[in-house]
Design a protein around this motif. Structure first.
Motif, mmCIF file in Angstrom:
data_model
loop_
_atom_site.group_PDB
_atom_site.id
_atom_site.type_symbol
_atom_site.label_atom_id
_atom_site.label_comp_id
_atom_site.label_asym_id
_atom_site.label_seq_id
_atom_site.Cartn_x
_atom_site.Cartn_y
_atom_site.Cartn_z
ATOM 1 N N GLN A 1 1.216 1.971 53.430
ATOM 2 C CA GLN A 1 -0.276 2.067 53.989
ATOM 3 C C GLN A 1 -0.630 2.444 55.343
ATOM 4 O OE1 GLN A 1 -2.841 -1.738 54.565
ATOM 5 N NE2 GLN A 1 -3.630 -0.990 52.419
ATOM 6 N N ILE A 2 -1.564 3.245 55.397
ATOM 7 C CA ILE A 2 -1.600 3.652 56.865
ATOM 8 C C ILE A 2 -2.724 3.046 57.588
ATOM 9 C CG2 ILE A 2 -2.478 5.842 58.190
ATOM 10 C CD1 ILE A 2 -0.015 6.190 56.787
ATOM 11 N N GLY B 1 -9.483 5.148 50.037
ATOM 12 C CA GLY B 1 -7.942 3.923 50.341
ATOM 13 C C GLY B 1 -7.012 4.676 51.415
ATOM 14 N N LYS B 2 -6.456 3.831 52.060
ATOM 15 C CA LYS B 2 -5.214 4.356 53.099
ATOM 16 C C LYS B 2 -3.934 3.931 52.037
ATOM 17 C CE LYS B 2 -6.701 0.455 55.557
ATOM 18 N NZ LYS B 2 -7.335 -0.065 57.190
ATOM 19 N N ASN B 3 -3.759 3.716 50.846
ATOM 20 C CA ASN B 3 -2.535 3.502 50.534
ATOM 21 C C ASN B 3 -1.635 4.776 50.094
ATOM 22 O OD1 ASN B 3 -2.496 0.588 50.669
ATOM 23 N ND2 ASN B 3 -3.775 0.503 48.823
ATOM 24 N N ILE B 4 -0.419 4.825 50.594
ATOM 25 C CA ILE B 4 0.371 6.243 50.270
ATOM 26 C C ILE B 4 1.175 5.448 48.898
ATOM 27 C CG2 ILE B 4 2.424 7.408 50.763
ATOM 28 C CD1 ILE B 4 1.473 7.072 53.646
ATOM 29 N N LEU C 1 -4.528 11.693 51.092
ATOM 30 C CA LEU C 1 -5.421 10.657 51.558
ATOM 31 C C LEU C 1 -6.749 11.354 52.211
ATOM 32 C CD1 LEU C 1 -3.251 8.221 53.240
ATOM 33 C CD2 LEU C 1 -4.128 8.044 51.122
ATOM 34 N N THR C 2 -7.675 11.073 51.931
ATOM 35 C CA THR C 2 -8.920 11.778 52.507
ATOM 36 C C THR C 2 -9.304 10.929 53.716
ATOM 37 O OG1 THR C 2 -9.501 13.002 50.574
ATOM 38 C CG2 THR C 2 -11.263 12.715 52.047
ATOM 39 N N CYS C 3 -9.794 11.358 54.733
ATOM 40 C CA CYS C 3 -10.203 10.626 55.879
ATOM 41 C C CYS C 3 -11.293 11.326 56.689
ATOM 42 C CB CYS C 3 -8.967 10.529 56.891
ATOM 43 S SG CYS C 3 -9.459 9.406 58.410
ATOM 44 N N ARG C 4 -12.436 10.434 56.878
ATOM 45 C CA ARG C 4 -13.597 10.870 57.698
ATOM 46 C C ARG C 4 -13.465 10.412 59.048
ATOM 47 N NH1 ARG C 4 -18.196 8.617 55.105
ATOM 48 N NH2 ARG C 4 -18.301 10.364 53.602
ATOM 49 N N MET D 1 -5.142 9.719 68.862
ATOM 50 C CA MET D 1 -5.333 8.613 67.797
ATOM 51 C C MET D 1 -3.962 8.768 66.883
ATOM 52 S SD MET D 1 -8.318 9.647 64.760
ATOM 53 C CE MET D 1 -9.378 9.668 66.112
ATOM 54 N N PHE D 2 -3.460 7.329 66.871
ATOM 55 C CA PHE D 2 -2.416 7.071 65.789
ATOM 56 C C PHE D 2 -2.526 6.625 64.715
ATOM 57 C CE2 PHE D 2 -0.788 6.819 70.419
ATOM 58 C CZ PHE D 2 0.212 7.351 70.519
ATOM 59 N N PHE D 3 -1.940 7.348 63.732
ATOM 60 C CA PHE D 3 -1.928 7.096 62.242
ATOM 61 C C PHE D 3 -0.473 6.374 62.151
ATOM 62 C CE2 PHE D 3 -5.447 9.119 60.265
ATOM 63 C CZ PHE D 3 -5.866 9.970 61.372
ATOM 64 N N ILE D 4 -0.395 5.011 61.621
ATOM 65 C CA ILE D 4 0.649 4.233 61.706
ATOM 66 C C ILE D 4 1.147 3.768 60.354
ATOM 67 C CG2 ILE D 4 2.110 2.200 62.862
ATOM 68 C CD1 ILE D 4 -0.246 2.413 65.104
#
Length: 147
Positions: free
Chosen positions: A55-56, A81-84, A95-98, A113-116
């Protein structure tokens, strides 16, 4: 095995891959807008080399203004959602992100901006924000750093 006093040699080889995220488009340009107006863009995040579901989460930059107040002009929303999730063939869902930016005060800064992921792998997207006082608009260019 018991009949051979020399024994056997076993050689193993492999490739170690770290999880990473690719971003599409590779550069993000938000439209110039007046102060206090939100600008947004939608990006696609493409997980690569994940061996298990994850999950991100996102760590957004915080900026200290001239008057000492702290603000975060960004907001991020995952549209589906943010689940891989890994499929049976080992590929992961996109994943689609706004990403949105809004500020009621003039600002100029360089932030990250970190995606963790759940394993604490930090996958970086670098943001450059420039405010143009003469037009009272700002413009944002994001340079995606590949890790």
């Amino acid at each position: 095995l018991n009949d051979d006093p020399e024994g056997y040699t076993i050689t193993l080889s492999g490739i170690l891959r770290s999880p990473k995220l690719d971003f599409h488009p590779p550069f993000l340009m938000l439209m110039p807008v007046p102060l206090g107006v939100e600008s947004e863009a939608v990006i696609t995040i493409i997980p690569q080399d994940f061996i298990r579901p994850s999950q991100i989460r996102i760590k957004l930059p915080e900026l200290e203004l001239a008057d000492g107040t702290k603000t975060c002009p960004f907001s991020v929303q995952f549209l589906e959602g943010k689940n891989i999730v890994l499929s049976s063939d080992g590929t992961a869902n996109e994943l689609t992100c706004r990403i949105s930016f809004s500020s009621s005060k003039p600002m100029s800064f360089l932030g990250e901006m970190f995606f963790i992921d759940q394993e604490e792998n930090r996958l970086l997207e670098q943001q450059t924000i420039v405010f143009s006082p003469c037009t009272r608009t700002w413009h944002c260019t994001a340079l995606i750093k590949k890790s």
